[in-house]
Design an enzyme around this catalytic site. Structure first.
Site, PDB file in Angstrom:
ATOM      1  CD  GLU A  47      11.094 -15.058 -70.928  1.00  0.00           C
ATOM      2  OE1 GLU A  47      11.110 -13.974 -70.303  1.00  0.00           O
ATOM      3  OE2 GLU A  47      10.207 -15.911 -70.767  1.00  0.00           O
ATOM      4  NE  ARG A  51       5.568 -19.805 -73.782  1.00  0.00           N
ATOM      5  CZ  ARG A  51       4.893 -18.721 -73.458  1.00  0.00           C
ATOM      6  NH1 ARG A  51       3.878 -18.330 -74.208  1.00  0.00           N
ATOM      7  NH2 ARG A  51       5.219 -18.017 -72.399  1.00  0.00           N
ATOM      8  CB  THR A  74       8.505 -21.827 -71.635  1.00  0.00           C
ATOM      9  OG1 THR A  74       8.045 -20.574 -72.180  1.00  0.00           O
ATOM     10  CG2 THR A  74       7.272 -22.657 -71.330  1.00  0.00           C
ATOM     11  CE  LYS A 134       7.474 -14.839 -66.620  1.00  0.00           C
ATOM     12  NZ  LYS A 134       7.988 -15.192 -67.950  1.00  0.00           N
TER      13      LYS A 134
HETATM   14  O1  LIG Z   1       2.984 -16.284 -71.541  1.00  0.00           O
HETATM   15  C1  LIG Z   1       3.092 -15.105 -71.537  1.00  0.00           C
HETATM   16  C2  LIG Z   1       4.365 -14.407 -71.623  1.00  0.00           C
HETATM   17  O2  LIG Z   1       4.934 -14.373 -70.396  1.00  0.00           O
HETATM   18  C3  LIG Z   1       4.215 -13.056 -72.186  1.00  0.00           C
HETATM   19  O3  LIG Z   1       2.975 -12.549 -71.937  1.00  0.00           O
HETATM   20  P1  LIG Z   1       2.333 -11.505 -72.941  1.00  0.00           P
HETATM   21  O4  LIG Z   1       2.168 -12.198 -74.262  1.00  0.00           O
HETATM   22  O5  LIG Z   1       1.021 -11.154 -72.310  1.00  0.00           O
HETATM   23  O6  LIG Z   1       3.274 -10.341 -73.030  1.00  0.00           O
HETATM   24  C1  LIG Z   2       5.432 -17.288 -69.331  1.00  0.00           C
HETATM   25  C2  LIG Z   2       6.710 -17.650 -68.773  1.00  0.00           C
HETATM   26  O1  LIG Z   2       6.990 -17.394 -67.655  1.00  0.00           O
HETATM   27  C3  LIG Z   2       7.646 -18.333 -69.571  1.00  0.00           C
HETATM   28  O2  LIG Z   2       7.271 -18.753 -70.655  1.00  0.00           O
HETATM   29  O3  LIG Z   2       8.786 -18.481 -69.140  1.00  0.00           O
END
Ligand SMILES: O=C[C@H](O)COP(=O)(O)O
Ligand SMILES: CC(=O)C(=O)O
Length: 214
Positions: A47, A51, A74, A134
């Site tokens: 994934e 960002r 994201t 999710k």
């Molecule tokens: O924004 C967070 C992502 O979903 C991943 O989270 P993490 O950095 O805690 O694994």
């Molecule tokens: C954190 C999350 O769900 C995403 O970046 O897609």
């Protein structure tokens, strides 16, 4: 693509490995090496979060790597979904969901893993046809006990918990009946990527790939 088909396809992808790496890529020039390192460790679904300005180029590069199944994270707007698909993403992930984004993903055949944080959000997505969701931000909203609680009234929904998941706590999620896989960024730490320590990343990926899902 209907939501039902999207969820079925994504469950099949999610079953290939216990962990989906959540990647924040700041240098697309390193993306192919990063994808290779993760795939070599046994993590296939990747994934790439939207960002960073380099994210779309990173997806293009990663899509060329044999074995990699590239998705976009994201995904917050219809445009994000379209641009990600054009860059080679075969699935999309979002921290939450809106009808606008879901409508577009269904129209362009981009399989979506939409985020839910409450029973109401999960039920809304289920009504719409998404049975794989999710669970975000997993640790902050109660962690594995909270996710386990959803299995009672909503056993027909399965989840990919993400947000605060690590090697240390992944088992608490992966042992739940309503968890197919988990997402996490720990397998691709920024310092190892910056150093080009691909062996180090393969080692982290292999540890994650060895986690058991029950
Ligand atoms: O924004 C967070 C992502 O979903 C991943 O989270 P993490 O950095 O805690 O694994
Ligand atoms: C954190 C999350 O769900 C995403 O970046 O897609």
């Amino acid at each position: 693509m209907t939501p039902q088909i999207a969820s079925e396809r994504l469950i099949a992808v999610a079953r290939k490995a216990p962990i989906i790496p959540v990647l924040v890529v700041s240098d697309a020039g390193r993306a192919a090496d990063l994808a290779q390192a993760l795939v070599a460790g046994g993590l296939y679904a990747l994934e790439v979060t939207l960002r960073t300005p380099q994210a779309l180029d990173a997806m293009r590069a990663m899509s060329e790597v044999p074995g990699a199944i590239v998705g976009a994270g994201t995904v917050l707007t219809p445009d994000d979904a379209r641009r990600a698909q054009d860059a080679g993403a075969t699935f999309a992930v979002s921290p939450g969901s809106t009808d606008k984004v879901l409508d577009v993903c269904e129209a362009i055949d981009l399989a979506m893993l939409p985020g839910a944080a409450t029973a109401t959000e999960a039920l809304y997505l289920l009504e719409r046809g998404y049975s794989f969701q999710k669970f975000f931000p997993a640790e902050a909203i109660g962690g594995a006990p909270a996710l386990k609680s959803l299995a009672g009234p909503l056993p027909q929904i399965t989840f990919c918990p993400t947000g605060g998941v690590s090697l240390a706590n992944a088992n608490s999620y992966l042992s739940l009946p309503n968890t197919v896989c988990a997402g996490g960024s720990w397998v691709a730490p920024a310092d190892l990527v910056a150093k080009g320590d691909w062996d180090g990343i393969t080692k982290l990926a292999a540890e994650a790939a060895a986690l058991e899902v029950s």
